[in-house]
Motif scaffolding. Structure first.
Motif, PDB file in Angstrom:
ATOM      1  N   HIS A  73      66.396  40.735  64.765  1.00  0.00           N
ATOM      2  CA  HIS A  73      67.549  41.406  64.377  1.00  0.00           C
ATOM      3  C   HIS A  73      68.026  42.048  65.909  1.00  0.00           C
ATOM      4  N   PRO A  74      69.444  42.161  66.274  1.00  0.00           N
ATOM      5  CA  PRO A  74      69.612  42.646  67.422  1.00  0.00           C
ATOM      6  C   PRO A  74      69.285  44.215  67.650  1.00  0.00           C
ATOM      7  N   ARG A  75      69.047  44.860  66.740  1.00  0.00           N
ATOM      8  CA  ARG A  75      68.630  46.292  66.786  1.00  0.00           C
ATOM      9  C   ARG A  75      67.035  46.181  66.946  1.00  0.00           C
ATOM     10  N   ALA A  76      66.305  45.156  66.731  1.00  0.00           N
ATOM     11  CA  ALA A  76      64.923  45.146  66.811  1.00  0.00           C
ATOM     12  C   ALA A  76      64.524  45.326  68.153  1.00  0.00           C
ATOM     13  N   PRO A  77      63.460  46.231  68.657  1.00  0.00           N
ATOM     14  CA  PRO A  77      63.040  46.133  69.766  1.00  0.00           C
ATOM     15  C   PRO A  77      62.160  44.762  70.378  1.00  0.00           C
ATOM     16  N   ARG A  78      61.948  44.834  71.559  1.00  0.00           N
ATOM     17  CA  ARG A  78      61.504  43.608  72.052  1.00  0.00           C
ATOM     18  C   ARG A  78      60.010  43.989  72.029  1.00  0.00           C
ATOM     19  N   LEU A  79      58.935  43.208  71.589  1.00  0.00           N
ATOM     20  CA  LEU A  79      57.562  43.651  71.480  1.00  0.00           C
ATOM     21  C   LEU A  79      56.928  43.034  72.585  1.00  0.00           C
TER      22      LEU A  79
END
Length: 145
Positions: A24-30
Motif C-alpha cells: 500500500h502507498p502508506r506502508a513504510p519501506r521495511l
C-alpha cells in the motif's frame, strides 16, 4: 486463529506472502537498520500500522515494538498447522501493512472461517470487540466437535 496475519504455506517465506502484491502507498519501506534488524519508523504507526489508534496508543506501540530479524521473514516454513486444524481469519479491511486482498487470499487457501471488519492492522488495540467475537466463534465451533 489469524488476526490480520501472515500465513505462509509450506515452502513459502513470510516475505513471499507479504510481497505477493505491491505494498500500500502508506506502508513504510521495511529494511534492516545499521544493526541489521528491522524496526518500523515511528511515523509508520500513525500512517500505516495503527492509524485508527489514538496518538497515545500509537506512541506506546512504537515504544514497545520488537525488532524483526530479516531471517525471520526469509526462512521457508514447514507444513503450517492450518493445513491440519480448523482456522479462523479476521480480515482487516483498512490494513495498510498486509493488504486485505492478501489476507483474503491466505484465508481462502486455508479454508478459514472468515470475518471482516473495517479496522486497521491493530484490531487488538482499535477494535478489540471484533477480535473477541471471532475468538468466541472459534471456541464455540471447536467446542461442538
Amino acid at each position: 486463529m489469524y488476526v490480520t496475519a501472515l500465513a505462509p504455506d509450506q515452502g513459502e517465506t513470510v516475505a513471499d506472502v507479504f510481497y505477493r502484491a505491491a505494498p500500500h502507498p502508506r506502508a513504510p519501506r521495511l529494511a534492516p537498520d545499521s544493526h541489521g534488524v528491522i524496526y518500523l519508523p515511528e511515523s509508520a504507526f500513525a500512517e500505516a500500522f495503527a492509524p485508527n489508534a489514538s496518538a497515545a496508543q500509537q506512541a506506546l506501540l512504537a515504544a514497545v515494538q520488537r525488532p524483526i530479524d530479516p531471517a525471520c521473514i526469509s526462512i521457508r516454513v514447514p507444513r503450517p498447522s492450518w493445513r491440519d486444524l480448523p482456522s479462523w481469519f479476521l480480515v482487516a479491511e483498512q490494513d495498510y501493512m498486509i493488504l486485505p486482498e492478501t489476507q483474503r487470499f491466505m484465508a481462502q487457501r486455508m479454508q478459514a472461517r472468515v470475518r471482516t471488519h473495517e479496522v486497521d492492522h491493530t484490531p487488538l488495540v482499535t477494535a478489540p470487540t471484533a477480535v473477541v467475537e471471532i475468538v468466541r466463534a472459534a471456541i464455540a465451533a471447536v467446542g461442538t466437535r
